[in-house]
Design an enzyme around this catalytic site. Structure first.
Site, mmCIF file in Angstrom:
data_model
loop_
_atom_site.group_PDB
_atom_site.id
_atom_site.type_symbol
_atom_site.label_atom_id
_atom_site.label_comp_id
_atom_site.label_asym_id
_atom_site.label_seq_id
_atom_site.Cartn_x
_atom_site.Cartn_y
_atom_site.Cartn_z
ATOM 1 N N LYS A 164 0.962 -1.183 -0.152
ATOM 2 C CA LYS A 164 -0.087 -0.085 0.154
ATOM 3 C C LYS A 164 0.811 1.235 -0.190
ATOM 4 O O LYS A 164 0.588 2.224 -0.716
ATOM 5 C CB LYS A 164 -0.975 -0.142 1.147
ATOM 6 N N GLN A 198 -4.582 -1.898 9.235
ATOM 7 C CA GLN A 198 -4.582 -3.066 8.730
ATOM 8 C C GLN A 198 -5.156 -4.397 9.404
ATOM 9 O O GLN A 198 -4.898 -4.425 10.704
ATOM 10 C CB GLN A 198 -3.027 -3.431 8.427
ATOM 11 N N ASP A 202 -10.954 2.505 3.656
ATOM 12 C CA ASP A 202 -11.414 1.123 3.261
ATOM 13 C C ASP A 202 -12.776 0.913 2.831
ATOM 14 O O ASP A 202 -13.319 -0.005 2.786
ATOM 15 C CB ASP A 202 -10.784 0.409 4.255
#
Ligand code: NDP
Length: 283
Positions: A51, A95, A118
């Protein structure tokens, strides 16, 4: 036809990079993505690195925050609140998975919904269900882009989604429904999975079980999207939920693992970060 997520992700990211270059001049700074890693799980650390690399490639600044595995839920929420209040941070991502003593839903709900790149926050999930603007989850968004790129007709088709997680199965089913597919959602209690999957014009598999979907479970000419990421118990190599060698000759289009949905998830994460930034700058 094998749909390359790598190629499409490259296109999406190039498009973002062009926009970032001009926004930097207009708004005086680049978008800033903040990724939190709790603990040192090697797979999670690898995703965080990917990422970060993608953020750099599109011209974002990014911060990786490494926190110890024994951090308390309260301390983690406090850290997230600091980032929520930091005007220089546009996107925040924690995460997953998290250590067992930390409740995932508490952490997701602590993130400012306007920075929730997200798209997991209840407000963004609610926006998806009500078809109102909000941040859409990256993997489902990437799947729709892959189908569009491959020229797969969605409206009027029968889509079968296997898996009903809030991260993949559920939201992808909703996005397909919004594109006027007739959608069936299968899960671990579905009896005779093959009988359901054989009806699918579009089959999205998000289970997490290596090579579960065999050739005889797929309709001739179906579009097959393999979301799963596992290790083949025989070879130890990364593989999907679909037995690619058996299914590929029958499928109209199919995504490979690796190189299919995975790169699109990261590209859509970059797109969501850019959206959070532009919304803030244009406010
Ligand atoms: P979850 O474990 O949250 O959900 C798995 C789903 O699969 C559940 O709904 C479960 O049913 C269903 N399921 C499990 N076994 C069976 C079975 N034998 N038959 C039918 N359904 C079954 O996983 P996620 O949705 O988070 O992820 C799924 C996979 O996708 C994983 O391999 C993950 O690593 C991968 N992934 C890949 C991404 C990418 O970018 N490529 C992004 C996110 C995930 P039930 O609800 O009944 O338990």
């Amino acid at each position: 036809m094998i749909i390359s997520g790598k190629e499409l992700a490259k296109e999406v990211k190039e498009n973002i990079a062009r926009k970032v270059a001009s926004y930097k001049i207009e708004y005086g700074r680049e978008p800033n993505l903040c990724v939190i890693l709790v603990g040192d799980d090697p797979a999670s650390a690898g995703y965080v690195r990917s990422k970060g690399k993608a953020a750099e490639a599109v011209g974002f600044s990014h911060t990786e925050i490494n926190l110890p595995a024994d951090i308390t839920e309260h301390q983690l929420i406090d850290r997230i609140k600091e980032l929520n209040d930091d005007d220089s941070v546009d996107g925040i991502l924690v995460q997953l998975p998290l250590p067992k003593h930390i409740r995932k839903h508490r952490i997701i709900e602590a993130i400012d919904p306007n920075k929730d790149v997200d798209g997991f926050h209840a407000k963004n999930v609610d926006a998806l269900w009500h078809r109102i603007p909000g941040i859409r989850a990256c993997t489902p968004k990437g799947i729709i882009k892959l189908l569009d790129k491959a020229g797969v007709e969605i409206a009027g088709k029968h889509a079968v989604v296997i898996g009903r997680s809030n991260i993949v199965g559920f939201p992808v089913a909703k996005l397909l429904l919004d594109r006027n597919a007739t959608v069936t959602i299968a899960h671990s209690h579905t009896e005779d999975l093959g009988q359901i999957t054989r009806q699918a014009d579009i089959l999205v598999v998000a289970i997490g079980q290596p090579k579960l979907i065999k050739g005889d479970m797929v309709k001739e000419g179906a579009a097959v999207i393999d979301v799963g990421i596992s290790r083949d118990p025989e070879t130890g190599k990364i593989c999907g939920d679909v037995d690619f060698d058996e299914v590929e000759p029958k499928a109209g289009v199919i995504t490979p693992v690796p190189g299919g949905v995975g790169p699109m998830t990261i590209a859509c994460l970059m797109e969501n970060t850019l959206d959070c930034y532009t919304r803030k700058m244009q406010w």
